[in-house]
Design a protein around this motif. Sequence first.
Motif, PDB file in Angstrom:
ATOM      1  N   LEU A 328      -0.026 113.660   2.712  1.00 48.20           N
ATOM      2  CA  LEU A 328      -1.450 113.580   3.036  1.00 48.20           C
ATOM      3  C   LEU A 328      -1.729 114.113   4.431  1.00 48.20           C
ATOM      4  O   LEU A 328      -2.747 114.795   4.661  1.00 48.20           O
ATOM      5  CB  LEU A 328      -1.928 112.138   2.916  1.00 48.20           C
ATOM      6  CG  LEU A 328      -1.910 111.539   1.504  1.00 48.20           C
ATOM      7  CD1 LEU A 328      -2.374 110.092   1.543  1.00 48.20           C
ATOM      8  CD2 LEU A 328      -2.787 112.344   0.559  1.00 48.20           C
ATOM      9  N   GLY A 329      -0.837 113.823   5.396  1.00 49.97           N
ATOM     10  CA  GLY A 329      -1.041 114.338   6.747  1.00 49.97           C
ATOM     11  C   GLY A 329      -0.911 115.842   6.806  1.00 49.97           C
ATOM     12  O   GLY A 329      -1.710 116.535   7.462  1.00 49.97           O
ATOM     13  N   ALA A 330       0.117 116.379   6.115  1.00 45.67           N
ATOM     14  CA  ALA A 330       0.287 117.841   6.089  1.00 45.67           C
ATOM     15  C   ALA A 330      -0.898 118.503   5.411  1.00 45.67           C
ATOM     16  O   ALA A 330      -1.396 119.540   5.875  1.00 45.67           O
ATOM     17  CB  ALA A 330       1.588 118.180   5.376  1.00 45.67           C
ATOM     18  N   ARG A 331      -1.351 117.935   4.309  1.00 44.81           N
ATOM     19  CA  ARG A 331      -2.497 118.510   3.600  1.00 44.81           C
ATOM     20  C   ARG A 331      -3.733 118.535   4.483  1.00 44.81           C
ATOM     21  O   ARG A 331      -4.499 119.502   4.476  1.00 44.81           O
ATOM     22  CB  ARG A 331      -2.777 117.702   2.335  1.00 44.81           C
ATOM     23  CG  ARG A 331      -3.887 118.273   1.464  1.00 44.81           C
ATOM     24  CD  ARG A 331      -4.202 117.337   0.323  1.00 44.81           C
ATOM     25  NE  ARG A 331      -2.994 117.016  -0.438  1.00 44.81           N
ATOM     26  CZ  ARG A 331      -2.916 116.005  -1.300  1.00 44.81           C
ATOM     27  NH1 ARG A 331      -3.947 115.196  -1.469  1.00 44.81           N
ATOM     28  NH2 ARG A 331      -1.796 115.802  -1.968  1.00 44.81           N
ATOM     29  N   ALA A 332      -3.936 117.454   5.268  1.00 44.74           N
ATOM     30  CA  ALA A 332      -5.093 117.421   6.163  1.00 44.74           C
ATOM     31  C   ALA A 332      -5.026 118.523   7.215  1.00 44.74           C
ATOM     32  O   ALA A 332      -6.054 119.008   7.698  1.00 44.74           O
ATOM     33  CB  ALA A 332      -5.183 116.058   6.846  1.00 44.74           C
ATOM     34  N   GLU A 338       6.931 120.839   4.440  1.00 46.90           N
ATOM     35  CA  GLU A 338       8.050 121.466   5.139  1.00 46.90           C
ATOM     36  C   GLU A 338       7.597 122.154   6.411  1.00 46.90           C
ATOM     37  O   GLU A 338       8.214 122.007   7.473  1.00 46.90           O
ATOM     38  CB  GLU A 338       8.755 122.476   4.211  1.00 46.90           C
ATOM     39  CG  GLU A 338       9.686 121.849   3.209  1.00 46.90           C
ATOM     40  CD  GLU A 338      10.854 121.155   3.898  1.00 46.90           C
ATOM     41  OE1 GLU A 338      11.354 121.667   4.920  1.00 46.90           O
ATOM     42  OE2 GLU A 338      11.250 120.072   3.427  1.00 46.90           O
ATOM     43  N   ASP A 339       6.512 122.919   6.327  1.00 45.18           N
ATOM     44  CA  ASP A 339       6.007 123.614   7.518  1.00 45.18           C
ATOM     45  C   ASP A 339       5.524 122.614   8.568  1.00 45.18           C
ATOM     46  O   ASP A 339       5.739 122.810   9.772  1.00 45.18           O
ATOM     47  CB  ASP A 339       4.868 124.561   7.136  1.00 45.18           C
ATOM     48  CG  ASP A 339       5.371 125.825   6.445  1.00 45.18           C
ATOM     49  OD1 ASP A 339       6.594 126.070   6.473  1.00 45.18           O
ATOM     50  OD2 ASP A 339       4.536 126.547   5.869  1.00 45.18           O
ATOM     51  N   ALA A 340       4.888 121.529   8.112  1.00 48.19           N
ATOM     52  CA  ALA A 340       4.386 120.535   9.061  1.00 48.19           C
ATOM     53  C   ALA A 340       5.535 119.871   9.810  1.00 48.19           C
ATOM     54  O   ALA A 340       5.489 119.724  11.043  1.00 48.19           O
ATOM     55  CB  ALA A 340       3.552 119.488   8.331  1.00 48.19           C
ATOM     56  N   LEU A 341       6.590 119.481   9.090  1.00 47.67           N
ATOM     57  CA  LEU A 341       7.733 118.853   9.750  1.00 47.67           C
ATOM     58  C   LEU A 341       8.444 119.808  10.702  1.00 47.67           C
ATOM     59  O   LEU A 341       8.942 119.394  11.754  1.00 47.67           O
ATOM     60  CB  LEU A 341       8.728 118.350   8.698  1.00 47.67           C
ATOM     61  CG  LEU A 341       8.382 117.028   8.006  1.00 47.67           C
ATOM     62  CD1 LEU A 341       9.390 116.738   6.901  1.00 47.67           C
ATOM     63  CD2 LEU A 341       8.342 115.872   8.997  1.00 47.67           C
ATOM     64  N   GLU A 376       4.448 113.201  14.958  1.00 41.98           N
ATOM     65  CA  GLU A 376       3.307 112.425  15.452  1.00 41.98           C
ATOM     66  C   GLU A 376       1.994 113.096  15.084  1.00 41.98           C
ATOM     67  O   GLU A 376       0.999 112.421  14.807  1.00 41.98           O
ATOM     68  CB  GLU A 376       3.427 112.244  16.961  1.00 41.98           C
ATOM     69  CG  GLU A 376       4.563 111.297  17.354  1.00 41.98           C
ATOM     70  CD  GLU A 376       4.815 111.274  18.839  1.00 41.98           C
ATOM     71  OE1 GLU A 376       4.279 110.376  19.510  1.00 41.98           O
ATOM     72  OE2 GLU A 376       5.551 112.148  19.332  1.00 41.98           O
ATOM     73  N   ALA A 377       1.962 114.418  15.058  1.00 44.29           N
ATOM     74  CA  ALA A 377       0.754 115.127  14.620  1.00 44.29           C
ATOM     75  C   ALA A 377       0.449 114.823  13.159  1.00 44.29           C
ATOM     76  O   ALA A 377      -0.714 114.623  12.777  1.00 44.29           O
ATOM     77  CB  ALA A 377       0.922 116.628  14.829  1.00 44.29           C
TER      78      ALA A 377
END
Length: 513
Positions: A328-332, A338-341, A376-377
């Motif tokens: 949900l955080g990555a989608r937001a 994977e890219d978000a992490l 954290e982002a």
Amino acid sequence: MAEELGSTEREIIAQRQKKAEALRALGVNPFGNGQAPRNVAADLHARYGDAPADEIAKDPGDWSVAGRVLAVRSFGKAAFLRVADRSGEIQVWVKKDKVGERGFEIFKLLDVGDLVLAEGPATRTKTGELTVEARAFTLLTKSVRPLPEKWHGLSDVEQRYRQRYVDLVVTPGVAATFRKRAAIVSGIRRFLDARGYLEVETPTLHKPEEAGGAAARPFETHHNALDLDLKLRIATELHLKRLVVGGLERVYEIGRIFRNEGIDRRHNPEFTSIEFYQAYATHEDLIRLTEELLHRLAVDVTGSAKVTFQGQEIDFTPPFPRFSMLELGARALGLTPEDALAGKGLAEAVARAAARENEKEGAWKLEQAARRSPGEAIAIAFEVFAEAELPKDRPAFVVDFPIETSPLSRRRDADPRLVDRFELFAAGMELANAFSELNDPDDQRARFEAQVKAKAQGDEEAMPYDEDFVRALEHGMPPTAGEGIGIDRLAMLLTDSPSIRDVILFPLLKNRD
């Protein structure tokens, strides 16, 4: 305070003080002692229920009740009093020919708010009211200051919190709320005790290096005799886990926690939590335990697994749905997990997200978190954009937390970038936080060092380095899972109270000035 009184209230107090003197002249101490009732109002209601007057007359009993007078209806040589005690309300019928000349003289000095004792048989009046027909009557405590007739408006809500002792008397439902809160706490104790948990107490005053266990700013104080700067605890976690190391494999503590943070309808600087730790368990075990516990409390306290909170029905029937913070955080952020992490495209994603975020604080938090770490982002993006999308009609578990958000959680074996952790949300509030505990002392030391660096970079909520806790882990802590539940928020849900102040007897408030 005398200077706050209006002229009318001053006159009422003066009149009541004169009545107190008149009581003394009759040989009655207006602030007496040594007289106790044999019964409570609920005893009469339980004994007679809806029985008609003729049936009660066959066995009227000899009842003795005491309580605060909430209303008086006087008819010359007789009067009906509405009296409240800890169990409920009962009507008392005072007649001159029954209580005698002296008893009736005492009655005539009565005011609403006074505490009285009445003894006599039960009856049911023509209006159908279960009543104690007083054969003996006395005034136990004179209420010198009058009760308010009603509460209304914001200023009176503040006054209710400041003068809870009056609020409990005059506001319908307030006492019931706190009885339910007590039932929640005792229900938690019964649930955990039955599963072999041991209730313990740990320090409230912490040395600065011990004041960890959560991301929060502590209150600071000083111990004069030891000349020590101390902090009030922000969590009980690290001391409870020390006990697990010591062989107390299932422990819990219900206690006050102090966090130097803002105040709103869901936050109070001083609140109550339950933390419990179980050796040889994982966060998955605690998910099942939490579902069972909350379902049990909902049924025991409200009578149903479906609880109404501010017009919204919430079903506490297990199992509760699960949602991924990572997804949900990555989608937001408009990124894949994977890219978000990995932080790939994170700066651009955060800039786009911050631009569409209407709340300046939310945008600022997102930008600051991204400067610290991708994890954290992701967590802040979830908080700002996705948290509100969780179900309204069910509690929901949030899982898949990035490691940067959880300095005390165990890394996930299948993906060390995440930790085995969950948070439970209901009605838009976080109710519980739990994880499989980190028991690797080297990993814990590195996490503490990272927190120290974060503190140096301006993170006021970063944890201190607790060397003694690392030392405890070096002695060996079994695989363990732990959880914290906010009792105040749980009480809000199960009593349908819109503000945390409604379920804290004496919430912290600003000075009136």
